[in-house]
Design a protein around this motif. Structure first.
Motif, PDB file in Angstrom:
ATOM      1  N   UNK A  64      36.199  38.959  39.607  1.00 56.72           N
ATOM      2  CA  UNK A  64      34.763  38.779  39.902  1.00 56.72           C
ATOM      3  C   UNK A  64      34.344  37.313  39.790  1.00 56.72           C
ATOM      4  N   UNK A  65      35.060  36.415  40.497  1.00 56.88           N
ATOM      5  CA  UNK A  65      34.667  35.009  40.507  1.00 56.88           C
ATOM      6  C   UNK A  65      33.364  34.847  41.289  1.00 56.88           C
ATOM      7  N   UNK A  66      32.458  34.058  40.742  1.00 60.05           N
ATOM      8  CA  UNK A  66      31.147  33.887  41.372  1.00 60.05           C
ATOM      9  C   UNK A  66      30.762  32.412  41.336  1.00 60.05           C
ATOM     10  N   UNK A  67      30.254  31.899  42.474  1.00 50.95           N
ATOM     11  CA  UNK A  67      29.787  30.523  42.580  1.00 50.95           C
ATOM     12  C   UNK A  67      28.269  30.524  42.568  1.00 50.95           C
ATOM     13  N   UNK A  68      27.673  29.714  41.687  1.00 52.37           N
ATOM     14  CA  UNK A  68      26.212  29.612  41.598  1.00 52.37           C
ATOM     15  C   UNK A  68      25.855  28.142  41.427  1.00 52.37           C
ATOM     16  N   UNK A  69      24.579  27.859  41.582  1.00 52.13           N
ATOM     17  CA  UNK A  69      24.072  26.504  41.372  1.00 52.13           C
ATOM     18  C   UNK A  69      24.715  25.482  42.282  1.00 52.13           C
ATOM     19  N   UNK A  70      24.829  25.804  43.573  1.00 48.41           N
ATOM     20  CA  UNK A  70      25.513  24.913  44.511  1.00 48.41           C
ATOM     21  C   UNK A  70      24.709  23.635  44.719  1.00 48.41           C
ATOM     22  N   UNK A  71      25.322  22.483  44.421  1.00 46.18           N
ATOM     23  CA  UNK A  71      24.755  21.166  44.686  1.00 46.18           C
ATOM     24  C   UNK A  71      25.749  20.376  45.522  1.00 46.18           C
ATOM     25  N   UNK A  72      25.328  19.131  45.939  1.00 43.49           N
ATOM     26  CA  UNK A  72      26.213  18.351  46.802  1.00 43.49           C
ATOM     27  C   UNK A  72      27.494  17.958  46.078  1.00 43.49           C
ATOM     28  N   UNK A  73      27.399  17.612  44.799  1.00 41.49           N
ATOM     29  CA  UNK A  73      28.570  17.127  44.072  1.00 41.49           C
ATOM     30  C   UNK A  73      28.959  18.009  42.891  1.00 41.49           C
ATOM     31  N   UNK A  74      28.395  19.183  42.728  1.00 38.67           N
ATOM     32  CA  UNK A  74      28.767  20.066  41.611  1.00 38.67           C
ATOM     33  C   UNK A  74      28.454  21.506  41.960  1.00 38.67           C
ATOM     34  N   UNK A  75      29.077  22.394  41.232  1.00 42.13           N
ATOM     35  CA  UNK A  75      28.861  23.827  41.406  1.00 42.13           C
ATOM     36  C   UNK A  75      29.263  24.514  40.116  1.00 42.13           C
ATOM     37  N   UNK A  76      28.691  25.678  39.839  1.00 47.38           N
ATOM     38  CA  UNK A  76      29.037  26.439  38.637  1.00 47.38           C
ATOM     39  C   UNK A  76      29.891  27.642  39.038  1.00 47.38           C
ATOM     40  N   UNK A  77      31.032  27.759  38.362  1.00 46.51           N
ATOM     41  CA  UNK A  77      31.959  28.870  38.609  1.00 46.51           C
ATOM     42  C   UNK A  77      31.970  29.764  37.370  1.00 46.51           C
ATOM     43  N   UNK A  78      31.830  31.075  37.562  1.00 43.95           N
ATOM     44  CA  UNK A  78      31.902  32.045  36.461  1.00 43.95           C
ATOM     45  C   UNK A  78      32.881  33.147  36.852  1.00 43.95           C
ATOM     46  N   UNK A  79      33.411  33.810  35.842  1.00 41.77           N
ATOM     47  CA  UNK A  79      34.409  34.860  36.060  1.00 41.77           C
ATOM     48  C   UNK A  79      34.387  35.838  34.898  1.00 41.77           C
ATOM     49  N   UNK A  80      35.071  36.959  35.086  1.00 37.97           N
ATOM     50  CA  UNK A  80      35.239  37.953  34.024  1.00 37.97           C
ATOM     51  C   UNK A  80      36.712  37.957  33.622  1.00 37.97           C
ATOM     52  N   UNK A  81      37.009  37.745  32.340  1.00 37.65           N
ATOM     53  CA  UNK A  81      38.427  37.710  31.931  1.00 37.65           C
ATOM     54  C   UNK A  81      39.080  39.077  32.106  1.00 37.65           C
ATOM     55  N   UNK A  82      40.380  39.056  32.441  1.00 39.47           N
ATOM     56  CA  UNK A  82      41.164  40.285  32.453  1.00 39.47           C
ATOM     57  C   UNK A  82      41.597  40.657  31.048  1.00 39.47           C
ATOM     58  N   UNK A  83      42.304  41.756  30.940  1.00 39.95           N
ATOM     59  CA  UNK A  83      42.795  42.215  29.638  1.00 39.95           C
ATOM     60  C   UNK A  83      43.736  41.166  29.053  1.00 39.95           C
ATOM     61  N   UNK A  84      43.503  40.808  27.777  1.00 42.98           N
ATOM     62  CA  UNK A  84      44.333  39.783  27.144  1.00 42.98           C
ATOM     63  C   UNK A  84      45.670  40.335  26.667  1.00 42.98           C
ATOM     64  N   UNK A  85      45.861  41.649  26.711  1.00 43.58           N
ATOM     65  CA  UNK A  85      47.138  42.292  26.363  1.00 43.58           C
ATOM     66  C   UNK A  85      47.606  41.920  24.967  1.00 43.58           C
ATOM     67  N   UNK A  86      46.684  42.043  24.006  1.00 43.99           N
ATOM     68  CA  UNK A  86      46.972  41.893  22.566  1.00 43.99           C
ATOM     69  C   UNK A  86      47.342  40.484  22.156  1.00 43.99           C
ATOM     70  N   UNK A  87      47.197  39.531  23.035  1.00 44.04           N
ATOM     71  CA  UNK A  87      47.428  38.130  22.677  1.00 44.04           C
ATOM     72  C   UNK A  87      46.228  37.337  23.174  1.00 44.04           C
ATOM     73  N   UNK A  88      45.434  36.781  22.254  1.00 48.65           N
ATOM     74  CA  UNK A  88      44.167  36.159  22.660  1.00 48.65           C
ATOM     75  C   UNK A  88      44.364  35.090  23.730  1.00 48.65           C
TER      76      UNK A  88
END
Length: 1093
Positions: free
Chosen positions: A546-570
């Protein structure tokens, strides 16, 4: 009645009516000892009557008013379950506003227009008969104020009864219960249900409190949207006043319910059976409680005790019957009845008057097995009247058991609280009363406990690895253990990957499902132990999503995501990569990395790039698969932000300047039409810049330049939108040419015969015509001064980096003539050579003679021949010959030195000893010194007449007899020494050994010398040798140029039983350095004769 049973069966399946069997039943069981009766059993047939016919008028109600729809179900047995449904058999929704009361009626706190419908149907379900009865549908029509006003206005145009009044809000009033107070009676142990349903607008909220106390915490429930208070398992303490409060924004109302908890009779002490022997006393006690307090009545054999046959041993005192001096005829069954208005209790108690000798019911020789340090319970079940006394003994002739280490139970059981190994044995139980005595033996065995001596341990394993849990046990040898493995307290999965061994559990190809707690359970017939360990399956994390791009500007952008399962190792970090779909599609580049706790990041962007992003999660195990790419984002074009890097100007030819640079990457162009503006001008000359715009390349060649001239250079990027910032200048040079002049004033300083130092003056930088790399010195040997012979010339080259003006020439040959020259070197090549400089090296020491041969041996002479040194390294002035004799024990004699003229090549040595080995050392000399030496060995021959005479003597009879006599004397001497030793005496060697002196012991001496000393062969110490020559002529090993270790021999001595040396001093010796020039070879007949001569 069922045969051989007290069960009464009523069967109406084949006809008959249930009503015919309605009534109260009681069972009586009787024999010659008395009669027992059961509780009353009430039989009533179930009923599910139909609803009575009634005419139901439609309910027309104004919006906001309250409404009650009555159900009034028929009375059934047992009572029916009530619920409201519609014609489609769908339950009507209920809420705080609309709910069903305990009596089955449907209550509306306020009606709304959506409540209008014609199919409100009440259903009664009779579970016992499995039937459902349906009431006729009830119609409800809700009028809103607007529609009601319109209807009235149409019929009564001159009168407006309601006017334009809106729906009015009203404070709460209680629909049930009515009034301000009411009473409720509930029986102890039942469920108390209290109900309050209120009308009002807005819908009121109900709250419950108990006056003067708290609601029971663990037994209180709220149902029907808190309109019903439910208290389970009520007791007398729950009596009191309960207040329900209905409240909305306009006010509140309340109702107080006074609750009284009554109680049917319940036992305090129920009567128990009595077993008495004739003449004994006893009591039956029957105590019960209730509210109101129950009355107690007694029956004997089912007959009220007042009219039962009299028994002089019996006396009734309220709830107690007292027996005194009973007789066998006093046996009977007594019934106690405790009754009040809410129920009754009935209990039978058998009074049995018996005269029985003791009996032990526990089987004889029963075996009991217990675990060490656990309680042991040994039974002795008995019967008898009067009640027997029980005694316990251990062993065949043991004493009675007493003391704190034993516990004696009333039922005859012997308890050993902590069984030990010495508790094992035979135990005897003795039961006696006045009518007799009986005993029984049982066996007790105490076993070692089962233990897990190697428990499974916590494991962390990567996915698809192998893991093993150990469970090594120790148990009593007479017990057979069984080992069971559980996963999360359940059986192991039925999977061939789980391999259960004798003392371990192995899991192959571990998966995430294998994560959990594994327990090893060891069971025997007597005990059970277990141990657990946790398995944690770790793996690389699952990819983010679920990668999502927000706050689009000419020289910057914000990227957010949801982590997958860490499989018992942080997750420790996230790596963000980008793809430039415009310039490098399919190629992913590193963008940044953020901590594992972060799921958003602000990314810096470059113009004119079609970005896609993906995220990779990282933990201790490794990196996840990349996430799915984000949506694409194309940034706008702009002027270049930077100029090319690594700008250089280096000429490839003497008349050009090659300008090179590293081109900008695709995304660095910031827009289409990337080009470069290349500018140059000669340094330190007042010239204008020359510029040219070139395509997207990385090189430009300027022709027609002077040789090796400095230039100022700059390269600027530009695209369709404009130029990059002004670039910085770099210094370059046009092409180099070969140097024009050679170094001058070359001087050579000879340091020694193999090393020289050369000096020169530097070449002016203008004449270098390029970047000065250094200087090269060419040198070669012209000829050797000692031989005057020419040979092939081999030039050697030494390079000296930088602007050096001197250098060292190593590895020269002594006494030789050399030439050298020096040349300057730039990037183009070497300049002209300086004039050759001649220098000579001085003399050195010569090499060893090329060979040394020894020929023509005679009795007293040897002929030596040699070759001159291969490298004389100067003028030879002489040869030095040294030699010395070597005796049969390889000791060196005196050293003799002879100086030989340099022009000689052979020499005859005379006056040597016959049959003697000599060692020769030979070297050459120059004026500087002696060279390395060469060594040889040779032997003079033996005189033939002497040899024959020695043989003749050795074969003479008198000589043989003499040798036999000497051997006999030695034998006698050995026997005497042996006898003395056995008597405790010591001979000198033994004395020195016992005194721990030096193991090298001096033997007997001759007049003018000594035989060689000896040492214990195990010590491996060198043997010291005497010498017939004066000490000043002795040549030690360290004075010799060559090691003589190869000439050494060892001692094969003979030893007695105690290790003492008793053999003759003969045989081979250890290899050792030698001193002196005296022969000390073994006493063979020939050598002995030589000694005499």
């Amino acid at each position: 009645m069922k045969p051989n049973s007290g069960t009464l069966v009523i069967n109406i399946m084949n006809g008959g009516k249930a009503e015919a069997y309605e009534g109260v039943y009681q069972c009586t069981a009787r024999n010659e000892r008395g009669a027992a009766i059961s509780n009353n059993i009430v039989i009533r047939p179930s009923r599910s009557p139909l609803w009575t016919k009634e005419k139901l008028e439609p309910n027309q109600v104004r919006e906001g008013d309250s409404l009650v729809l009555h159900c009034r179900p028929p009375v059934g047995l047992p009572p029916p379950i009530i619920f409201w449904m519609d014609n489609a058999f769908q339950r009507l929704p209920q809420s705080e506003r609309v709910s069903q009361g305990l009596n089955g009626d449907l209550y509306f706190s306020n009606v709304q227009p959506e409540d209008t419908r014609e199919d409100y149907i009440c259903y009664a379900r009779f579970n016992h008969t499995q039937t459902i009865q349906q009431k006729q549908p009830i119609s409800v029509k809700v009028f809103s104020m607007d529609s009601l006003n319109d209807t009235i206005a149409a019929n009564l145009s001159d009168t407006d009864i309601y006017g334009a009044k809106p729906v009015t809000e009203r404070p709460p009033i209680l629909l049930t219960p009515t009034g301000t107070t009411s009473n409720k009676v509930e029986l102890r142990g039942n469920v108390l249900l209290l109900e309050c349903i209120a009308a009002g607008l807005p819908t009121p909220v109900i709250r419950w409190i108990k006056e003067g106390g708290e609601l029971p915490a663990n037994r209180t429930l709220f149902e029907n949207f808190k309109k019903t208070l439910k208290i389970i398992d009520v007791s007398e303490a729950d009596s009191g006043n309960y207040k329900c409060i209905a409240r909305n924004i306009l006010g509140s109302t309340h109702h107080v319910i006074s609750v009284t908890v009554k109680a049917a009779p319940y036992w305090i002490t129920a009567p128990r059976n009595l077993v008495l022997s004739p003449g004994e006393d006893g009591t039956l006690i029957c105590r019960a409680n209730g509210n109101p307090k129950p009355s107690i009545s007694w029956l004997a054999n089912g007959v009220p005790i007042a009219i039962a046959p009299e028994d002089p041993s019996r006396k009734v005192d309220g709830d107690t019957i007292i027996f005194s001096a009973v007789q066998e005829r006093s046996s009977a069954v007594y019934q106690c009845n405790a009754s009040n208005e809410y129920g009754y209790l009935l209990a039978n108690a058998f009074v049995n008057v018996l005269a029985e000798p003791p009996r032990i019911l526990t089987p004889a020789n029963k075996l009991y097995q217990v675990i060490l340090d656990s309680p042991a319970l040994i039974d002795c079940a008995y019967f008898g009247s009067p009640k027997p006394e029980i005694e316990w003994f251990k062993g065949v002739k043991g004493s009675i058991l007493r003391g704190n280490e034993y516990v004696f139970h009333d039922n005859g059981t012997l308890e050993i609280p902590v069984a030990q190994k010495d508790s094992t044995g035979t135990y005897t139980c003795v039961a006696r009363n006045e009518l007799g005595k009986i005993q029984n033996e049982v066996q007790l065995e105490v076993k070692d406990p089962t233990m897990i001596i190697k428990q499974p341990e916590y494991k962390v394993i990567q996915r698809y690895g192998h893991v093993s849990f150990e469970c090594i046990i120790k148990h009593d040898s007479t017990l057979i253990p069984t080992v069971i493995w559980l996963k999360d307290n359940d059986e192991l999965p039925d999977d061939e990957r789980f391999l259960v061994g004798k003392d371990n559990l192995t899991i192959m190809n571990v998966t995430d499902k294998d994560d959990g707690t594994y327990t090893c359970i060891v069971n025997t017939t007597l005990d059970s132990v277990s141990a657990s360990a946790v398995l944690t399956v770790v793996a690389r994390p699952n990819p983010p999503f679920d990668l999502e791009l927000t706050g689009q500007l000419e020289r910057s952008i914000e990227l957010s995501w949801i982590p997958g399962d860490e499989n018992n190792s942080p997750i420790t970090s996230f790596v963000i990569e980008y793809e430039d779909g415009l310039h490098e599609p399919g190629v992913w580049h590193y963008q940044t990395e953020v901590p594992g706790s972060q799921t958003t990041v602000q990314l810096k962007l470059s113009p004119y790039v079609n970005y896609s992003f993906r995220v990779i999660a990282v933990n201790e195990i490794g990196r996840s698969q990349p996430s799915e790419p984000s949506e694409q984002y194309l940034t706008k074009s702009a002027n270049p932000d930077e100029n090319p890097s690594n700008v250089q100007g280096i000429g490839s030819e003497p008349d050009n300047l090659v300008i090179t640079w590293e081109s900008l990457k695709g995304f660095q162009s910031n827009g289409p039409g990337l080009q470069y503006k290349v500018s140059w001008r000669q340094k330190d000359v007042d010239d204008e810049w020359t510029s040219v715009v070139v395509a997207n390349v990385s090189k430009y060649i300027v022709s027609g330049t002077p040789t090796f001239v400095p230039y100022e250079i700059k390269v600027q990027a530009l695209n369709d939108l404009g130029y990059a910032p002004e670039p910085s200048e770099v210094i370059g040079h046009s092409g180099e040419d070969l140097p024009m002049v050679a170094p001058g004033n070359v001087q050579v300083h000879v340091i020694n015969s193999t090393l020289a130092k050369v000096h020169w003056d530097p070449v002016p930088l203008k004449s270098v015509r390029g970047h000065l790399q250094g200087y090269k010195v060419y040198y070669w040997k012209v000829q050797s001064l000692s031989r005057r012979s020419k040979r092939h010339i081999e030039k050697k080259i030494l390079t000296f980096r930088g602007n050096k003006t001197f250098g060292m020439l190593p590895g020269l040959e002594p006494y030789s003539s050399y030439k050298l020259n020096v040349r300057v070197v730039n990037g183009k090549g070497e300049g002209p050579a300086s004039p050759d400089k001649v220098f000579k090296t001085p003399e050195g020491v010569p090499s060893s003679p090329s060979f040394l041969k020894i020929t023509n041996p005679t009795l007293d002479s040897l002929t030596l021949e040699w070759g001159s040194p291969t490298h004389p390294n100067g003028v030879l002035i002489s040869y030095i010959l040294k030699f010395q004799p070597i005796n049969n024990t390889h000791e060196l004699g005196p050293l003799v030195e002879i100086r030989i003229p340099a022009n000689e090549s052979s020499l005859i040595l005379k006056n040597l000893n016959y049959s003697t080995r000599y060692k020769f050392y030979f070297n050459a000399q120059t004026s500087v010194g002696s060279g390395s030496q060469i060594t040889e060995e040779a032997v003079t021959i033996m005189d033939e007449a002497m040899a024959s005479r020695q043989v003749d003597i050795a074969t003479q009879g008198w000589f043989i007899g003499l040798m036999c006599a000497v051997a006999l004397l030695i034998l006698i001497l050995l026997i005497v020494c042996f006898i003395r030793r056995n008597k405790g005496g010591k001979y000198p060697v033994k004395e020195k050994e016992d005194a721990h002196a030096d193991p090298e012991i001096q033997p007997m001496k001759e007049d003018d010398g000594t035989f060689g000393e000896y040492s214990d062969a195990e010590d491996h110490k060198p043997l010291k040798k005497g010498s017939r020559t004066p000490s000043d002529r002795t040549v030690k090993k360290e004075d010799s140029d060559d090691s003589l270790v190869d000439y050494g021999e060892g001692v094969n001595g003979q030893f007695n039983e105690d290790g003492s040396f008793i053999g003759q001093y003969s045989g081979k010796k250890e290899k050792e350095p030698a001193e002196g020039n005296e022969s000390s070879e073994a006493p063979s007949p020939v050598n002995a004769m030589n000694s005499f001569v």
